[in-house]
Design a protein around this motif. Structure first.
Motif, PDB file in Angstrom:
ATOM      1  N   LEU A   1       0.818  -1.222   0.000  1.00  0.00           N
ATOM      2  CA  LEU A   1       0.000   0.000   0.000  1.00  0.00           C
ATOM      3  C   LEU A   1       0.847   1.266   0.000  1.00  0.00           C
ATOM      4  O   LEU A   1       0.550   2.199  -0.765  1.00  0.00           O
ATOM      5  CB  LEU A   1      -0.952  -0.020   1.193  1.00  0.00           C
ATOM      6  CG  LEU A   1      -2.090   1.011   1.164  1.00  0.00           C
ATOM      7  CD1 LEU A   1      -2.879   0.914  -0.134  1.00  0.00           C
ATOM      8  CD2 LEU A   1      -3.012   0.823   2.364  1.00  0.00           C
TER       9      LEU A   1
ATOM     10  N   PRO B   1     -11.679  -0.437   1.574  1.00  0.00           N
ATOM     11  CA  PRO B   1     -12.261  -1.753   1.893  1.00  0.00           C
ATOM     12  C   PRO B   1     -13.779  -1.793   1.697  1.00  0.00           C
ATOM     13  O   PRO B   1     -14.315  -2.787   1.213  1.00  0.00           O
ATOM     14  CB  PRO B   1     -11.872  -1.962   3.362  1.00  0.00           C
ATOM     15  CG  PRO B   1     -10.635  -1.147   3.541  1.00  0.00           C
ATOM     16  CD  PRO B   1     -10.850   0.067   2.691  1.00  0.00           C
TER      17      PRO B   1
ATOM     18  N   ARG C   1      -5.528   2.599  -5.167  1.00  0.00           N
ATOM     19  CA  ARG C   1      -5.687   2.237  -3.763  1.00  0.00           C
ATOM     20  C   ARG C   1      -6.348   0.871  -3.617  1.00  0.00           C
ATOM     21  O   ARG C   1      -6.009   0.095  -2.712  1.00  0.00           O
ATOM     22  CB  ARG C   1      -6.501   3.299  -3.028  1.00  0.00           C
ATOM     23  CG  ARG C   1      -5.738   4.608  -2.818  1.00  0.00           C
ATOM     24  CD  ARG C   1      -6.626   5.644  -2.136  1.00  0.00           C
ATOM     25  NE  ARG C   1      -5.911   6.898  -1.959  1.00  0.00           N
ATOM     26  CZ  ARG C   1      -5.332   7.277  -0.827  1.00  0.00           C
ATOM     27  NH1 ARG C   1      -5.367   6.488   0.225  1.00  0.00           N
ATOM     28  NH2 ARG C   1      -4.708   8.434  -0.742  1.00  0.00           N
TER      29      ARG C   1
ATOM     30  N   THR D   1      -4.581  -2.203  -1.748  1.00  0.00           N
ATOM     31  CA  THR D   1      -5.280  -2.851  -0.640  1.00  0.00           C
ATOM     32  C   THR D   1      -5.484  -4.333  -0.919  1.00  0.00           C
ATOM     33  O   THR D   1      -5.341  -5.180  -0.023  1.00  0.00           O
ATOM     34  CB  THR D   1      -6.647  -2.168  -0.405  1.00  0.00           C
ATOM     35  OG1 THR D   1      -6.436  -0.780  -0.119  1.00  0.00           O
ATOM     36  CG2 THR D   1      -7.396  -2.816   0.744  1.00  0.00           C
TER      37      THR D   1
ATOM     38  N   THR E   1      -3.983  -7.409   1.271  1.00  0.00           N
ATOM     39  CA  THR E   1      -4.880  -8.417   1.853  1.00  0.00           C
ATOM     40  C   THR E   1      -4.483  -9.819   1.428  1.00  0.00           C
ATOM     41  O   THR E   1      -4.422 -10.745   2.249  1.00  0.00           O
ATOM     42  CB  THR E   1      -6.334  -8.131   1.433  1.00  0.00           C
ATOM     43  OG1 THR E   1      -6.684  -6.797   1.814  1.00  0.00           O
ATOM     44  CG2 THR E   1      -7.290  -9.117   2.081  1.00  0.00           C
TER      45      THR E   1
END
Length: 414
Positions: A69, A225, A357, A361, A365
């Motif tokens: 990130l 998210p 982004r 992300t 994850t």
């Protein structure tokens, strides 16, 4: 006429961009794989405990996840070129710290270096998205899969450099296993230089200019998210990549150990591992073509089906080295299909202003879930055996397929 000329110029820049990204993948991949291969051995040597080998792999995977990130945030603000330079430079610093850790016999210093070293892996993963910045919708799958395929050279060459670099380090008065990190530092320097000097014009900044977007998007917007979870296609893509990576990594690590317990020779085990890793990358251009022809969701389902087939073969193989090798190859190909199709569907499911982004992300994850899977694989095998691990992996993939089928039916009904 002017529009056609502009389109031809963008196409030339896109072809150049893919070539430059492929070079950085080859050079950076060779360096990353050389260090990855030596990392476990170096950690075990420094700590005087074979169990420390797991710390090395876990640290690098966690580093790649945690630094994904921040690297993306640099790209978001300054473009792909500066982001890749920052990522490879951080990996270079990590390689130097790892050499220091090996030289001083300090495990904490070595682990810190390996965490930073993971930045190079995160940068290589992000380069697959950079290949799509200027690509037309019909070209995206081919461009992304070509960059993924370029990693094949690193896979084939990197692990074989541990011996020669060890001899060179020993002659220089360094611990032999630190030689791989000296070589990796040089490789990351070359990759950063290639990206910094040749990735011009910057594909991300040029794509923003063409589409009329600001060169530096304003912060804010939907929480990433939440954006992923509330966008069905993005959610499905991320879930597929998380499950495929979380299943692949433990089986990739544990299956050779399972083969060794049955007395399989190191030559056969090495060949099986090489076949698996080649399966991960060699077929990626074919996967890209299939995604272009049949759609991204077809790639997701195909990848999950191949993963399930691999798990069934592994579960029923016993200690048969040929069947376990076949399972590893299927595992690699299934992972490749999930990665390529999932990356494409994820990128195409979210607004352009939030895309970077979301990509960062997602990679974070996926990396953290894979690291967790690798950490629990040992205890699971110790308690339930190799079959317990494969059955657990099979349940995860079956749940994924159920979600994919439900999504397909919902799309048709809609």
């Amino acid at each position: 006429m002017a529009r056609a000329a502009a389109g031809a110029q963008v196409a030339r820049v896109q072809r150049r961009t893919v070539r430059v990204l492929a070079v950085t993948q080859v050079v950076g991949g060779v360096g990353a794989l050389a260090g990855t291969t030596a990392g476990g051995l170096l950690a075990a040597s420094v700590a005087g405990d074979p169990a420390a080998a797991g710390y090395a792999q876990g640290s690098q995977v966690a580093g790649a996840a945690l630094l994904a990130l921040p690297i993306v945030l640099v790209m978001q603000r300054f473009g792909r070129r500066r982001g890749m330079v920052a990522g490879f430079t951080t990996g270079l610093a990590g390689a130097c710290v790892a050499v220091l850790g090996g030289w001083t016999d300090s495990l904490p210093v070595l682990i810190a270096g390996l965490i930073l070293y993971g930045a190079a892996t995160a940068t290589s993963l992000q380069s697959r998205y950079a290949a799509t910045d200027l690509a037309t919708p019909a070209q995206r799958a081919r461009a992304l899969s070509t960059v993924v395929w370029s990693a094949t050279a690193g896979v084939a060459i990197g692990p074989n450099l541990v011996g020669p670099t060890a001899a060179m380090a020993e002659r220089a008065g360094l611990p032999p296993l630190t030689g791989a990190y000296v070589f990796a530092a040089a490789a990351f320097l070359i990759a950063a230089t290639v990206a910094g000097t040749m990735l011009r014009p910057d594909p991300l900044l040029l794509s923003r200019r063409i589409s009329g977007e600001p060169a530096r998007p304003a912060p804010g917007g939907a929480w990433v998210p939440r954006l992923i979870l509330t966008t069905p296609s993005a959610r499905l893509a991320l879930m597929t990549m998380v499950v495929s990576h979380s299943v692949m990594l433990p089986l990739m690590v544990i299956t050779p150990v399972h083969m060794a317990e049955a007395g399989t020779g190191l030559t056969v085990i090495g060949a099986a591992a090489s076949a698996h890793v080649l399966g991960m990358y060699v077929v990626s251009p074919l996967v890209g073509r299939l995604c272009d022809r049949f759609g991204r969701r077809a790639g997701l389902v195909t990848g999950a089906a191949l993963l399930l087939t691999a798990i069934v073969v592994a579960t029923t193989a016993g200690h048969d080295s040929w069947r376990l090798t076949a399972a590893l190859v299927l595992l690699g190909v299934g992972w490749s299909a999930c990665l390529v199709s999932g990356s494409l569907l994820l990128s195409e499911s979210v607004p352009a202003a939030r895309r970077l982004r979301v990509q960062g992300t997602a990679d974070m994850t996926v990396g953290l879930c894979a690291a967790a899977g690798g950490l629990i694989a040992g205890p699971v095998v110790g308690t339930f055996g190799f079959t317990g691990l494969t059955v657990g992996a099979g349940v995860m993939v079956l749940c994924l397929i159920a979600v994919q089928v439900h999504a397909l039916l919902a799309d048709r009904a809609g």
